[in-house]
Scaffold this motif. Sequence first.
Motif, PDB file in Angstrom:
ATOM      1  N   GLN A 135       0.859  -1.177   0.000  1.00 16.43           N
ATOM      2  CA  GLN A 135       0.000   0.000   0.000  1.00 16.43           C
ATOM      3  C   GLN A 135       0.897   1.229   0.000  1.00 16.43           C
ATOM      4  N   PHE A 136       0.551   2.197  -0.807  1.00 17.84           N
ATOM      5  CA  PHE A 136       1.375   3.387  -1.003  1.00 17.84           C
ATOM      6  C   PHE A 136       0.895   4.531  -0.105  1.00 17.84           C
ATOM      7  N   PRO A 137       1.719   5.581   0.036  1.00 17.86           N
ATOM      8  CA  PRO A 137       1.324   6.710   0.897  1.00 17.86           C
ATOM      9  C   PRO A 137      -0.007   7.345   0.521  1.00 17.86           C
ATOM     10  N   ASN A 138      -0.401   7.245  -0.756  1.00 17.84           N
ATOM     11  CA  ASN A 138      -1.714   7.798  -1.144  1.00 17.84           C
ATOM     12  C   ASN A 138      -2.828   6.770  -0.922  1.00 17.84           C
ATOM     13  N   TYR A 139      -2.491   5.644  -0.306  1.00 15.86           N
ATOM     14  CA  TYR A 139      -3.396   4.560   0.070  1.00 15.86           C
ATOM     15  C   TYR A 139      -3.844   3.692  -1.098  1.00 15.86           C
ATOM     16  N   SER A 140      -3.353   3.937  -2.290  1.00 13.06           N
ATOM     17  CA  SER A 140      -3.592   2.974  -3.357  1.00 13.06           C
ATOM     18  C   SER A 140      -2.820   1.700  -3.037  1.00 13.06           C
ATOM     19  N   SER A 141      -3.137   0.624  -3.730  1.00 13.59           N
ATOM     20  CA  SER A 141      -2.569  -0.664  -3.345  1.00 13.59           C
ATOM     21  C   SER A 141      -2.284  -1.529  -4.572  1.00 13.59           C
ATOM     22  N   GLU A 142      -1.380  -2.480  -4.388  1.00 20.08           N
ATOM     23  CA  GLU A 142      -1.081  -3.495  -5.398  1.00 20.08           C
ATOM     24  C   GLU A 142      -1.208  -4.875  -4.778  1.00 20.08           C
ATOM     25  N   LEU A 143      -1.647  -5.806  -5.610  1.00 21.92           N
ATOM     26  CA  LEU A 143      -1.636  -7.229  -5.262  1.00 21.92           C
ATOM     27  C   LEU A 143      -0.706  -7.913  -6.253  1.00 21.92           C
ATOM     28  N   ASN A 144       0.285  -8.613  -5.749  1.00 23.64           N
ATOM     29  CA  ASN A 144       1.227  -9.346  -6.588  1.00 23.64           C
ATOM     30  C   ASN A 144       1.052 -10.839  -6.353  1.00 23.64           C
ATOM     31  N   VAL A 145       1.021 -11.575  -7.438  1.00 21.54           N
ATOM     32  CA  VAL A 145       0.955 -13.028  -7.338  1.00 21.54           C
ATOM     33  C   VAL A 145       2.100 -13.609  -8.157  1.00 21.54           C
ATOM     34  N   ASN A 146       2.956 -14.378  -7.507  1.00 21.59           N
ATOM     35  CA  ASN A 146       4.081 -15.030  -8.186  1.00 21.59           C
ATOM     36  C   ASN A 146       3.736 -16.464  -8.534  1.00 21.59           C
ATOM     37  N   ALA A 147       4.495 -17.021  -9.466  1.00 23.81           N
ATOM     38  CA  ALA A 147       4.362 -18.441  -9.819  1.00 23.81           C
ATOM     39  C   ALA A 147       2.904 -18.835 -10.000  1.00 23.81           C
ATOM     40  N   LEU A 148       2.236 -18.164 -10.921  1.00 22.44           N
ATOM     41  CA  LEU A 148       0.808 -18.368 -11.124  1.00 22.44           C
ATOM     42  C   LEU A 148       0.455 -19.827 -11.386  1.00 22.44           C
ATOM     43  N   GLU A 149      -0.671 -20.238 -10.793  1.00 21.59           N
ATOM     44  CA  GLU A 149      -1.221 -21.572 -10.996  1.00 21.59           C
ATOM     45  C   GLU A 149      -2.586 -21.437 -11.658  1.00 21.59           C
ATOM     46  N   LEU A 150      -3.027 -22.535 -12.276  1.00 21.80           N
ATOM     47  CA  LEU A 150      -4.314 -22.504 -12.972  1.00 21.80           C
ATOM     48  C   LEU A 150      -5.442 -22.116 -12.016  1.00 21.80           C
ATOM     49  N   ASP A 151      -5.355 -22.576 -10.760  1.00 19.10           N
ATOM     50  CA  ASP A 151      -6.398 -22.294  -9.765  1.00 19.10           C
ATOM     51  C   ASP A 151      -6.434 -20.834  -9.324  1.00 19.10           C
ATOM     52  N   ASP A 152      -5.457 -20.058  -9.730  1.00 20.08           N
ATOM     53  CA  ASP A 152      -5.476 -18.623  -9.406  1.00 20.08           C
ATOM     54  C   ASP A 152      -6.438 -17.860 -10.316  1.00 20.08           C
ATOM     55  N   SER A 153      -6.953 -18.526 -11.332  1.00 22.68           N
ATOM     56  CA  SER A 153      -7.945 -17.890 -12.208  1.00 22.68           C
ATOM     57  C   SER A 153      -9.179 -17.536 -11.394  1.00 22.68           C
ATOM     58  N   ALA A 154      -9.528 -16.249 -11.375  1.00 21.21           N
ATOM     59  CA  ALA A 154     -10.625 -15.780 -10.526  1.00 21.21           C
ATOM     60  C   ALA A 154     -10.847 -14.301 -10.787  1.00 21.21           C
ATOM     61  N   LEU A 155     -11.887 -13.776 -10.142  1.00 19.51           N
ATOM     62  CA  LEU A 155     -12.113 -12.331 -10.110  1.00 19.51           C
ATOM     63  C   LEU A 155     -11.460 -11.805  -8.833  1.00 19.51           C
ATOM     64  N   TYR A 156     -10.574 -10.832  -8.960  1.00 23.26           N
ATOM     65  CA  TYR A 156      -9.897 -10.254  -7.810  1.00 23.26           C
ATOM     66  C   TYR A 156     -10.530  -8.901  -7.504  1.00 23.26           C
ATOM     67  N   LEU A 157     -10.995  -8.780  -6.291  1.00 20.65           N
ATOM     68  CA  LEU A 157     -11.741  -7.602  -5.869  1.00 20.65           C
ATOM     69  C   LEU A 157     -10.970  -6.818  -4.820  1.00 20.65           C
ATOM     70  N   CYS A 158     -11.012  -5.521  -4.958  1.00 19.21           N
ATOM     71  CA  CYS A 158     -10.397  -4.623  -4.007  1.00 19.21           C
ATOM     72  C   CYS A 158     -11.506  -3.853  -3.302  1.00 19.21           C
ATOM     73  N   ALA A 159     -11.383  -3.673  -2.006  1.00 15.80           N
ATOM     74  CA  ALA A 159     -12.365  -2.917  -1.230  1.00 15.80           C
ATOM     75  C   ALA A 159     -11.653  -1.845  -0.436  1.00 15.80           C
ATOM     76  N   SER A 160     -12.222  -0.660  -0.406  1.00 15.10           N
ATOM     77  CA  SER A 160     -11.638   0.379   0.450  1.00 15.10           C
ATOM     78  C   SER A 160     -12.643   0.796   1.507  1.00 15.10           C
ATOM     79  N   SER A 161     -12.125   1.210   2.645  1.00 16.67           N
ATOM     80  CA  SER A 161     -12.976   1.660   3.736  1.00 16.67           C
ATOM     81  C   SER A 161     -12.272   2.759   4.509  1.00 16.67           C
ATOM     82  N   LEU A 162     -13.091   3.472   5.269  1.00 12.71           N
ATOM     83  CA  LEU A 162     -12.584   4.649   5.975  1.00 12.71           C
ATOM     84  C   LEU A 162     -11.613   4.268   7.082  1.00 12.71           C
ATOM     85  N   GLU A 163     -11.866   3.140   7.734  1.00 16.08           N
ATOM     86  CA  GLU A 163     -11.009   2.647   8.790  1.00 16.08           C
ATOM     87  C   GLU A 163     -10.868   1.146   8.639  1.00 16.08           C
ATOM     88  N   GLN A 164     -10.039   0.537   9.496  1.00 16.35           N
ATOM     89  CA  GLN A 164      -9.703  -0.877   9.338  1.00 16.35           C
ATOM     90  C   GLN A 164     -10.853  -1.798   9.666  1.00 16.35           C
TER      91      GLN A 164
END
Lengths: 111, 113
Positions: free
Chosen positions: B68-97
């Motif tokens: 997560q960066f100082p502006n609160y944007s974020s990255e998801l990294n996936v290494n060594a991809l497998e066939l089962d990693d096929s999916a919809l990846y969703l990001c959610a933001s909220s005001l607090e944790q």
Amino acid sequence: KQEVTQIPAALSVPEGENLVLNCSFTDSAIYNLQWFRQDPGKGLTSLLLIQSSQREQTSGRLNASLDKSSGRSTLYIAASQPGDSATYLCAVDGTGNQFYFGTGTSLTVIP
Amino acid sequence: ETGVTQSPTHLIKTRGQQVTLRCSSQSGHNTVSWYQQALGQGPQFIFQYYREEENGRGNFPPRFSGLQFPNYSSELNVNALELDDSALYLCASSLEQRNTEAFFGQGTRLTVV
């Protein structure tokens, strides 16, 4: 571990009917419960958020109730319309800073 | 429509490759969570970032990592991809944790071939 179950898995109703979607969860120690709508292949749209201290929330034709002690929530949709066709997901904000989701109810409203 | 945007919307990768998915959180939100949704299933929690620190992790292997960066944007990294990693990846933001309304992006559809 929190388990969330949604019944029924699928529902088909004629336009204009009122309907109820059910959600149950196993651990009553929750912060809040949120209902979402998901169109095919799309993200989640927040419908209603109920805090753990609340019993119900209303938005337009939608009403959600929460009975934390029995681990149940219902989403009531009044006067259903074809545009309401989507998958409805229930999510519980519990321990571990995460939402626990059910597998959803797929709703089809027939014109 | 929420102010949460994800990129790219669709992605095709080969098994063994690495992928980076991006998420811009809603203005003023300091918390970003990532979820994986397989076809016909509910979203499964991957991890949460709060003020640039990992703040909770689901049952995913270490090859799933984030930032997560100082502006609160974020990255998801996936290494060594497998066939089962096929999916919809969703990001959610909220005001607090926790205990605040979560707003989701439109998702990134990842296909691993």
